[in-house]
Design an enzyme around this catalytic site. Structure first.
Site, PDB file in Angstrom:
ATOM      1  N   LYS A  22      49.424  38.952  46.624  1.00  0.00           N
ATOM      2  CA  LYS A  22      49.932  37.354  46.542  1.00  0.00           C
ATOM      3  C   LYS A  22      48.939  36.017  46.756  1.00  0.00           C
ATOM      4  O   LYS A  22      49.231  35.149  46.117  1.00  0.00           O
ATOM      5  CB  LYS A  22      51.384  37.193  47.384  1.00  0.00           C
ATOM      6  N   ASN A  23      48.625  35.969  48.062  1.00  0.00           N
ATOM      7  CA  ASN A  23      47.592  34.958  48.320  1.00  0.00           C
ATOM      8  C   ASN A  23      46.381  34.402  46.669  1.00  0.00           C
ATOM      9  O   ASN A  23      46.005  33.218  46.793  1.00  0.00           O
ATOM     10  CB  ASN A  23      47.424  34.510  49.214  1.00  0.00           C
ATOM     11  N   ARG A 101      53.436  26.025  49.887  1.00  0.00           N
ATOM     12  CA  ARG A 101      53.052  25.118  50.064  1.00  0.00           C
ATOM     13  C   ARG A 101      51.732  25.128  49.064  1.00  0.00           C
ATOM     14  O   ARG A 101      51.070  23.771  48.736  1.00  0.00           O
ATOM     15  CB  ARG A 101      52.359  25.491  51.885  1.00  0.00           C
ATOM     16  N   CYS A 125      55.451  23.186  58.567  1.00  0.00           N
ATOM     17  CA  CYS A 125      55.897  24.166  58.518  1.00  0.00           C
ATOM     18  C   CYS A 125      56.182  25.384  59.415  1.00  0.00           C
ATOM     19  O   CYS A 125      55.617  24.725  60.871  1.00  0.00           O
ATOM     20  CB  CYS A 125      55.584  25.974  57.098  1.00  0.00           C
ATOM     21  N   PRO A 131      48.293  20.106  57.289  1.00  0.00           N
ATOM     22  CA  PRO A 131      47.790  18.848  56.740  1.00  0.00           C
ATOM     23  C   PRO A 131      47.202  19.580  55.523  1.00  0.00           C
ATOM     24  O   PRO A 131      46.417  20.099  55.806  1.00  0.00           O
ATOM     25  CB  PRO A 131      47.318  18.482  57.767  1.00  0.00           C
ATOM     26  N   VAL A 132      46.652  18.734  55.018  1.00  0.00           N
ATOM     27  CA  VAL A 132      45.794  18.555  53.602  1.00  0.00           C
ATOM     28  C   VAL A 132      44.594  17.933  53.046  1.00  0.00           C
ATOM     29  O   VAL A 132      44.275  17.584  52.710  1.00  0.00           O
ATOM     30  CB  VAL A 132      46.659  18.936  52.074  1.00  0.00           C
ATOM     31  N   ASP A 133      44.300  17.139  54.332  1.00  0.00           N
ATOM     32  CA  ASP A 133      43.050  15.836  54.647  1.00  0.00           C
ATOM     33  C   ASP A 133      42.531  16.661  54.000  1.00  0.00           C
ATOM     34  O   ASP A 133      41.497  15.151  53.200  1.00  0.00           O
ATOM     35  CB  ASP A 133      43.094  15.349  55.695  1.00  0.00           C
ATOM     36  N   LEU A 134      41.578  17.980  54.040  1.00  0.00           N
ATOM     37  CA  LEU A 134      39.987  17.621  54.013  1.00  0.00           C
ATOM     38  C   LEU A 134      40.783  18.265  52.067  1.00  0.00           C
ATOM     39  O   LEU A 134      38.737  17.962  51.463  1.00  0.00           O
ATOM     40  CB  LEU A 134      40.430  19.466  54.571  1.00  0.00           C
ATOM     41  N   ASP A 315      47.005  36.885  58.761  1.00  0.00           N
ATOM     42  CA  ASP A 315      48.492  37.350  58.395  1.00  0.00           C
ATOM     43  C   ASP A 315      48.445  38.092  58.701  1.00  0.00           C
ATOM     44  O   ASP A 315      49.958  38.787  58.142  1.00  0.00           O
ATOM     45  CB  ASP A 315      47.926  36.523  57.083  1.00  0.00           C
ATOM     46  N   ILE A 337      43.688  29.857  64.170  1.00  0.00           N
ATOM     47  CA  ILE A 337      43.949  29.434  62.766  1.00  0.00           C
ATOM     48  C   ILE A 337      45.251  28.748  62.983  1.00  0.00           C
ATOM     49  O   ILE A 337      45.323  27.230  61.909  1.00  0.00           O
ATOM     50  CB  ILE A 337      43.804  30.587  61.615  1.00  0.00           C
ATOM     51  N   ARG A 407      59.300  36.268  49.870  1.00  0.00           N
ATOM     52  CA  ARG A 407      58.681  35.503  49.086  1.00  0.00           C
ATOM     53  C   ARG A 407      57.549  36.373  49.209  1.00  0.00           C
ATOM     54  O   ARG A 407      56.253  36.301  48.393  1.00  0.00           O
ATOM     55  CB  ARG A 407      58.240  34.390  49.984  1.00  0.00           C
TER      56      ARG A 407
HETATM   57  C1  LIG Z   1      48.959  30.606  49.888  1.00  0.00           C
HETATM   58  C2  LIG Z   1      47.648  30.680  50.805  1.00  0.00           C
HETATM   59  O1  LIG Z   1      46.746  31.016  50.449  1.00  0.00           O
HETATM   60  N1  LIG Z   1      48.045  30.841  52.088  1.00  0.00           N
HETATM   61  C3  LIG Z   1      46.866  31.397  53.249  1.00  0.00           C
HETATM   62  C4  LIG Z   1      45.773  29.972  53.150  1.00  0.00           C
HETATM   63  O2  LIG Z   1      47.349  29.169  53.755  1.00  0.00           O
HETATM   64  P1  LIG Z   1      46.679  27.540  53.756  1.00  0.00           P
HETATM   65  O3  LIG Z   1      45.027  27.611  52.685  1.00  0.00           O
HETATM   66  O4  LIG Z   1      47.249  27.006  53.918  1.00  0.00           O
HETATM   67  O5  LIG Z   1      45.558  27.658  55.048  1.00  0.00           O
HETATM   68  P2  LIG Z   1      43.979  27.057  55.681  1.00  0.00           P
HETATM   69  O6  LIG Z   1      42.735  27.874  55.629  1.00  0.00           O
HETATM   70  O7  LIG Z   1      43.920  25.869  54.679  1.00  0.00           O
HETATM   71  O8  LIG Z   1      44.413  26.704  57.078  1.00  0.00           O
HETATM   72  C5  LIG Z   1      43.594  26.910  58.172  1.00  0.00           C
HETATM   73  C6  LIG Z   1      43.961  25.533  58.927  1.00  0.00           C
HETATM   74  O9  LIG Z   1      43.254  24.355  58.359  1.00  0.00           O
HETATM   75  C7  LIG Z   1      43.870  23.344  59.166  1.00  0.00           C
HETATM   76  N2  LIG Z   1      44.010  22.622  58.239  1.00  0.00           N
HETATM   77  C8  LIG Z   1      43.602  22.700  56.492  1.00  0.00           C
HETATM   78  C9  LIG Z   1      43.430  22.207  55.611  1.00  0.00           C
HETATM   79  C10 LIG Z   1      43.619  20.832  55.284  1.00  0.00           C
HETATM   80  O10 LIG Z   1      43.354  19.216  54.979  1.00  0.00           O
HETATM   81  N3  LIG Z   1      43.173  20.512  56.926  1.00  0.00           N
HETATM   82  C11 LIG Z   1      43.418  20.647  57.828  1.00  0.00           C
HETATM   83  O11 LIG Z   1      43.935  20.732  58.876  1.00  0.00           O
HETATM   84  C12 LIG Z   1      45.516  24.402  58.585  1.00  0.00           C
HETATM   85  O12 LIG Z   1      45.766  23.370  59.149  1.00  0.00           O
HETATM   86  C13 LIG Z   1      45.366  25.635  59.436  1.00  0.00           C
HETATM   87  O13 LIG Z   1      45.159  25.489  61.098  1.00  0.00           O
HETATM   88  O14 LIG Z   1      45.166  30.985  54.296  1.00  0.00           O
HETATM   89  C14 LIG Z   1      45.665  30.924  55.522  1.00  0.00           C
HETATM   90  C15 LIG Z   1      44.673  31.071  57.019  1.00  0.00           C
HETATM   91  O15 LIG Z   1      43.959  32.060  56.083  1.00  0.00           O
HETATM   92  C16 LIG Z   1      46.715  31.673  55.325  1.00  0.00           C
HETATM   93  O16 LIG Z   1      46.570  32.363  56.755  1.00  0.00           O
HETATM   94  C17 LIG Z   1      47.464  31.780  54.655  1.00  0.00           C
HETATM   95  O17 LIG Z   1      48.755  32.568  54.217  1.00  0.00           O
HETATM   96  C1  LIG Z   2      51.235  31.427  55.457  1.00  0.00           C
HETATM   97  C2  LIG Z   2      51.179  32.552  54.344  1.00  0.00           C
HETATM   98  O1  LIG Z   2      51.624  32.133  53.567  1.00  0.00           O
HETATM   99  P1  LIG Z   2      51.825  30.026  52.778  1.00  0.00           P
HETATM  100  O2  LIG Z   2      50.402  29.584  52.958  1.00  0.00           O
HETATM  101  O3  LIG Z   2      52.491  30.351  51.496  1.00  0.00           O
HETATM  102  O4  LIG Z   2      52.604  30.017  53.601  1.00  0.00           O
HETATM  103  C3  LIG Z   2      51.355  33.697  55.024  1.00  0.00           C
HETATM  104  O5  LIG Z   2      50.555  34.501  53.132  1.00  0.00           O
HETATM  105  O6  LIG Z   2      51.073  34.678  55.054  1.00  0.00           O
END
Ligand SMILES: CC(=O)N[C@H]1[C@@H](OP(=O)(O)OP(=O)(O)OC[C@H]2O[C@@H](n3ccc(=O)[nH]c3=O)[C@H](O)[C@@H]2O)O[C@H](CO)[C@@H](O)[C@@H]1O
Ligand SMILES: C=C(OP(=O)(O)O)C(=O)O
Length: 432
Positions: A22-23, A101, A125, A131-134, A315, A337, A407
């Protein structure tokens, strides 16, 4: 809303075929926005999240053709051809982004291809604020102007994005994917340091290379991208899902059963397999994938800490907690995480699990038996962890709010039932 009914206690035996990740698919699909030619993705899993991404891409103007089920290197899965010949709309609306997301992954490609994007800010969630600040800071470093207005990210760039030296202060999977896609069409070289190394990123990078991108350092923490003026179409097969693999490995272990996971990529399972073997589960590579088995009474508690790849995946944390709830002795599970990824704990406790949470750690003391109960699923992996606990529990469990499960798990009840699980889906309105 559908529910799942499980009567636990049967050791699961048989084979389960692992689908595409999925990811990985959720990052590969938006890559189609980078070219006007066709990107054909095979081994695509049949999941609600994939449909949500397809709907999002369709409203950007992507045309799609689904070529049914195709045999693909021993796996089953669908082939989806995605063509972004013309992008008519660069807005990703709230209604689609709030459902998933990963929708934010259209930001980098839209900006790189069209010079503009308007993407709803994904909210937090159940598992954290997320956040997506990075993502945004890195795209700004590449010359994008970014404003937040009315809950939307409004991004634009004059001409092409510019290569930049990006150092992520924290490892981010989605951030690495967004910037990697954007960098393929940028002017000059982009270096992404402290990049995430998840296999799903390797999959995306290899697909981008097949589309004509120039990327070095694939699979490492430093990705170097030489931007090119255009990318072309490609055919690419989605990597098998390592989280689905790990989940069914736990299904074999928690029921003290024996399952062959056909199509699993053994090499991507190192950290999960290490933990399983440490607690007494037998894991071996087979010509078709891997085999997981456990004998009655054999599992012992081990300590786990979630980490970015190649560490133990967040995960898989909830699923391992279900297993540890049935183990001999105690284990400590630390989540590093996400700040709120123990939503399954109160529900597992209702099934007789003995778990105490202290901040980011949970102490799990193995219980002599779990017992069936009515439980509520809160997020994807929490849902499946309750299914796993139910498979081991005495009596009947009803897992409510099953839509989370759909999902990320394809035909979950069919796959488990084929190995002997007493499991059925109660359709909305069906009697218990
Ligand atoms: C669709 C998908 O692939 N989802 C995966 C992806 O989520 P996702 O890409 O959302 O996870 P990230 O690796 O970005 O997040 C890791 C940590 O960094 C923080 N963060 C991230 C981006 C940012 O701009 N700012 C910030 O603070 C997040 O809140 C979190 O605490 O990787 C996660 C970590 O392996 C997995 O659990 C999710 O299943
Ligand atoms: C957290 C997960 O997905 P998403 O990042 O789409 O919420 C996940 O696949 O476990």
């Amino acid at each position: 809303m559908d529910r799942i009914r499980i009567v636990g206690g049967t050791p699961l035996k048989g084979t389960i075929t692992i689908g595409g990740a999925k990811n990985a698919a959720l990052a590969l699909m938006p890559a189609c926005l980078l070219t006007e030619e066709t990107l054909a993705l095979s081994n695509l899993p049949h999941l609600v999240d994939i449909t949500t991404m397809a709907n999002l891409l369709a409203q950007h103007g992507v045309t799609m053709a689904l070529n049914g089920h195709a045999a693909n290197g021993g796996h089953t899965g669908r082939v989806l051809e995605l063509t972004a010949a013309a992008i008519g709309n660069t807005t990703a609306p709230y209604d689609l982004v709030r459902k998933m997301r990963a929708s934010v992954l259209v930001l980098g490609p839209l900006l790189a291809r069209c010079g503009e994007a308007r993407v709803s800010l994904p909210g937090g969630c159940a598992i954290g604020t997320r956040p997506v600040d990075l993502h945004l800071k890195a795209l700004e470093q590449m010359g994008a102007r970014i404003e937040l207005d009315g809950g939307y990210i409004i991004a634009s760039v004059e001409g092409r994005l510019k290569g930049a030296h990006i150092i992520f202060p924290q490892i981010t999977v989605g951030g690495t994917e967004n910037v990697l896609m954007a960098a393929t069409l940028a002017e000059g070289e982009t270096v992404i340091a402290n990049a995430a190394r998840e296999p799903e990123i390797t999959d995306l990078a290899e697909c981008l290379v097949a589309m004509g991108a120039r990327i070095e350092g694939i699979g490492t923490g430093t990705l170097k991208v030489q931007g090119v003026p255009r990318l072309h179409g490609a055919e690419y097969s989605v990597v098998p899902d390592r989280i689905e693999t790990g989940t069914y490995a736990v299904a074999a272990a928690i029921t003290r059963g024996d399952i062959e996971l056909v199509g699993a990529r053994f090499d991507l399972m190192e950290s999960v397999n290490k933990v399983l073997m440490e607690c007494g589960v037998h894991v071996e590579e087979t010509p078709r994938g891997m085999r997981v088995s456990a004998d009655k009474g054999e599992i012992t508690g081990v300590d786990i800490m979630t980490e970015p790849y190649p560490g133990f995946p967040t995960d898989m944390q909830a699923q391992l907690m279900a297993l540890m709830s049935t183990a001999r002795g105690a284990s400590m599970i630390t989540e590093t995480i996400f700040e709120n990824r123990f939503m399954h704990v109160p529900e597992m406790t209702r099934m007789g699990a003995r778990i105490n949470v202290h901040g980011s750690s949970a102490i799990v003391r193995g219980a002599p038996k779990l017992s069936g109960a009515q439980v509520m699923a809160t997020d994807l992996r929490a849902s499946v962890s309750l299914v796993l606990a139910a498979l081991a529990a005495e009596g009947e469990t009803i897992v409510n709010r099953v839509y989370h499960l759909d999902r990320g798990y394809e035909r979950v009840e069919e796959k488990l039932a084929a190995c002997g699980a007493k499991i059925e889906r109660l359709k909305d309105g069906a009697a218990e």
